[in-house]
Scaffold this active site. Structure first.
Site, mmCIF file in Angstrom:
data_model
loop_
_atom_site.group_PDB
_atom_site.id
_atom_site.type_symbol
_atom_site.label_atom_id
_atom_site.label_comp_id
_atom_site.label_asym_id
_atom_site.label_seq_id
_atom_site.Cartn_x
_atom_site.Cartn_y
_atom_site.Cartn_z
ATOM 1 N N SER A 90 0.787 -1.235 0.000
ATOM 2 C CA SER A 90 0.000 0.000 0.000
ATOM 3 C C SER A 90 0.818 1.283 0.000
ATOM 4 O O SER A 90 0.238 2.373 -0.088
ATOM 5 C CB SER A 90 -0.963 0.007 1.187
ATOM 6 O OG SER A 90 -2.074 -0.815 0.920
ATOM 7 N N LYS B 27 0.106 3.806 -2.730
ATOM 8 C CA LYS B 27 -0.878 4.892 -2.654
ATOM 9 C C LYS B 27 -0.215 6.268 -2.536
ATOM 10 O O LYS B 27 -0.829 7.281 -2.880
ATOM 11 C CB LYS B 27 -1.818 4.664 -1.464
ATOM 12 C CG LYS B 27 -2.692 3.422 -1.584
ATOM 13 C CD LYS B 27 -3.595 3.269 -0.378
ATOM 14 C CE LYS B 27 -4.537 2.079 -0.502
ATOM 15 N NZ LYS B 27 -3.859 0.796 -0.309
ATOM 16 N N SER C 170 -5.825 3.673 4.399
ATOM 17 C CA SER C 170 -5.321 2.814 3.321
ATOM 18 C C SER C 170 -6.480 2.256 2.499
ATOM 19 O O SER C 170 -6.654 1.044 2.373
ATOM 20 C CB SER C 170 -4.466 1.672 3.894
ATOM 21 O OG SER C 170 -3.660 1.108 2.873
#
Length: 490
Positions: free
Chosen positions: A134, A137, A324
Site C-alpha cells: 500500500s 498509494k 489505506s
C-alpha cells in the site's frame, strides 16, 4: 514542537507554502485563534481595525487597574532548522532494527533530506526493487494531486432527455469514490481518522425531484451512465479472491465504495445497485419511474437537472492515506487516466503515472506499477522512488502536492498508525508520519520524520520476503526502525 501538536495537524491539514509548515503545523491553532495577522473573531482587531490582534504587551489596562509589566519568556529551544545534512552513521544506528531476522532476507531502505538532492542512507542488497504493497498509494495520490489539483471535486449528476412520450432521466457517475446512500455523519474531531463530508444519493434524488416538478415533469424513465471509466472493473493483476474481501469492481458510480447497505459485503455490479437505490429515493421524493432501469450513455444534448459534489481531492487523499483505502485509490488511478490520457482504464492510469513521474524528474528505473492501491503482487518499486515522490511533494515547485504530506498518518496518533510504533524509542511517537504497506509476506513504510535536531527527512523501508508466522514481529521491527529516525540525532 510536541508530538501532540504534530498529531493534531492531520485533523485539518495546512495551507502554507513552505514544506515545513505544511507537514508539521497545527492549523487548528490558526483556525481557532485567528492565525497570524487575523482577528480572533468578528473580522476586526481589538484596536477596531482589520490589522489583526494587538500585541498583549501594547494594550493598556482599563482605568484604575494596576497590573504588572508583561514578561516575555525566553525561547524554550532554538528554531528547528528543518533542512541540513544528515549523519549516515546516526541513521544506520537508528535503522538497526532492520537487521532483525524476522524481516526476512530481502530488506531495502532509503533515507534522504526532505529538501535537496542525494541520499543520506541506502540499503539495496540483492534486487533493488521490492513489492511495495500500500505504499503505492503515495505515488497514486501525488500524481492525482499534480494533475487534478487539491481543490478538484467530482460530480454525480442527473440529466434529462426529452425524447419520446416519457422523458428519460439519466444518473451520471462522475467518479466520486465516497458517494453514500444517505447523508453521512462528519468527523467529530475525536476519531483517529479523518472523515470528510460526503455527497449522497438521497440528497441528489430530492434535488432532482424538486427540479423536475418545477419544470412540470412527474413521470420519467430512468437510465444510468457509468461510461467515465472503461476496461475491466477488476485488475487482471489482482488475486482472484480480492473480490469481495479486499476491493469492489471499480466504477465511477457506486455507493459506500461498492458495498451493500449494511456494509457487510461488496456488490458485483456497483453501478446498477446505485441506480436502483436512486430509483427508490426518487419515488420517495414524489417522482414516478416507469419501465426498467437501463444502462446507457447520456446524450450530449441532455439538460442538466441536479448534481452533488464529492469532497475535495485533498480531503479524499487524506482519508485514503489514513485508512489505506484500496477502493478510493483505484478510483483516483482511473481519474488520472481520464485527466492525462482521456481513458478511465487501469492501463491508461498507470501509463499516465509513469509519464508524470518522468516529467518531474523521478526515474522509475526497474520499478513497475500495475494498479493504484498496491494490491497487485506484481508491483515492484525501489525505495528511492518513494523517497523522491515525497521530496517532490515537499518541493517549492509542487505546492499542490502538500496534502499528500499532511495526510500521512502520524505514528501513535492517527489512522493506520494510531496503535503502532509503541514499542520502539518513545521519542519517535508523533515525530513520524508514514504510509503503511502490508500484504502476505510484505511489510513496508514510506513517509517523513523530524529528528530531535528538527531535521526533516524522507524515508522508505521495505521487506517483501517475510515468513507468515513472523508477520507481526516483522512489522514491529519495521516500526522500531522508523521510530528510530524520529528519535535520533541525525
Amino acid at each position: 514542537m510536541t508530538p501532540a501538536v504534530i498529531a493534531r495537524s492531520t485533523r485539518t491539514g495546512c495551507g502554507a507554502a513552505s514544506p515545513r509548515c505544511s507537514v508539521w503545523c497545527w492549523s487548528g491553532v490558526a483556525r481557532s485563534h485567528g492565525g497570524p495577522g487575523r482577528p480572533r473573531s468578528g473580522g476586526t482587531s481589538s484596536r477596531g481595525d482589520a490589522a489583526g490582534p494587538a500585541d498583549p504587551a501594547a494594550v493598556a489596562p482599563p482605568p484604575g487597574v494596576d497590573v504588572p509589566d508583561v514578561v516575555r519568556p525566553a525561547a524554550l529551544a532554538p528554531p528547528a532548522p528543518g533542512a541540513g545534512p544528515l549523519d549516515r552513521a546516526a541513521i544506520a544506528a537508528a535503522l538497526a532494527p532492520l537487521r532483525d531476522k524476522d524481516l526476512g532476507p530481502h530488506v531495502l531502505a532509503a533515507v534522504a533530506p526532505l529538501t535537496g538532492t542525494g541520499f543520506a542512507y541506502q540499503a539495496t542488497e540483492g534486487l533493488p526493487v521490492a513489492m511495495p504493497a500500500s505504499t503505492t498509494k503515495v505515488v497514486t495520490s501525488a500524481v492525482a494531486l499534480f494533475l487534478l489539483g487539491p481543490d478538484r471535486t467530482f460530480a454525480t449528476r442527473t440529466v434529462l432527455e426529452r425524447s419520446g412520450t416519457t422523458p428519460r432521466l439519466v444518473l451520471v457517475g462522475g467518479g466520486d469514490p465516497y458517494l453514500t446512500r444517505t447523508p453521512a455523519s462528519t468527523d467529530d474531531g475525536t476519531s483517529p481518522t479523518y472523515q470528510p463530508k460526503r455527497a449522497d444519493i438521497r440528497t441528489l434524488a430530492r434535488s432532482t425531484a424538486a427540479s423536475l416538478r418545477a419544470s412540470g415533469v412527474s413521470v420519467v424513465r430512468l437510465g444510468y451512465d457509468d461510461t467515465l471509466f472503461s476496461g475491466p472493473a477488476m485488475n487482471p493483476r489482482w488475486e482472484a479472491g480480492y473480490f469481495p474481501e479486499e476491493v469492489s469492481p471499480i466504477s465511477p458510480l457506486w455507493l459506500d465504495t461498492g458495498r451493500t447497505a449494511d456494509g457487510r459485503t461488496r456488490v458485483a455490479n456497483p453501478s446498477a445497485t446505485a441506480a436502483l437505490e436512486f430509483r427508490r429515493e426518487l419515488g420517495r421524493a414524489g417522482i414516478k419511474v416507469s419501465g426498467t432501469t437501463s444502462h446507457a450513455a447520456a446524450a450530449a444534448s441532455a439538460t442538466a437537472v441536479a448534481q452533488v459534489h464529492s469532497p475535495t481531492l485533498a480531503q479524499i487523499v487524506q482519508r485514503l492515506l489514513e485508512v489505506s483505502d484500496n477502493n478510493a485509490a483505484e478510483v483516483l488511478l482511473r481519474q488520472i487516466g481520464v485527466a492525462e490520457g482521456g481513458a478511465g482504464t487501469f492501463t491508461a492510469g498507470q501509463a499516465a503515472v509513469a509519464r508524470v513521474l518522468k516529467a518531474n524528474g523521478i526515474d522509475l528505473g526497474t520499478s513497475v506499477l500495475y494498479d493504484g492501491s498496491g494490491l497487485s503482487r506484481s508491483n515492484r518499486l525501489a525505495p528511492q522512488v518513494l523517497v523522491d515522490v515525497l521530496r517532490w511533494a515537499a518541493s517549492d515547485r509542487a505546492p499542490q502536492l502538500r496534502p499528500l504530506l499532511a495526510g500521512l498518518p502520524v505514528a501513535g496518533y492517527t489512522g493506520s498508525l494510531d496503535d503502532r510504533m509503541d514499542q520502539g524509542p518513545p521519542a519517535g511517537r508523533g515525530r513520524v508520519r508514514a504510509k503503511t504497506g502490508t500484504l502476505t509476506g510484505v511489510t513496508s513504510l514510506a513517509g517523513i520524520a523530524v529528528d530531535r535536531k528538527g531535521r526533516l527527512m524522507a524515508f522508505a523501508l521495505m521487506a517483501d520476503r517475510v515468513k507468515a508466522p513472523k508477520a507481526t514481529l516483522a512489522r514491529t521491527a519495521m516500526d522500531d526502525a522508523a521510530a528510530g529516525l524520529g528519535a535520533c540525532l541525525c
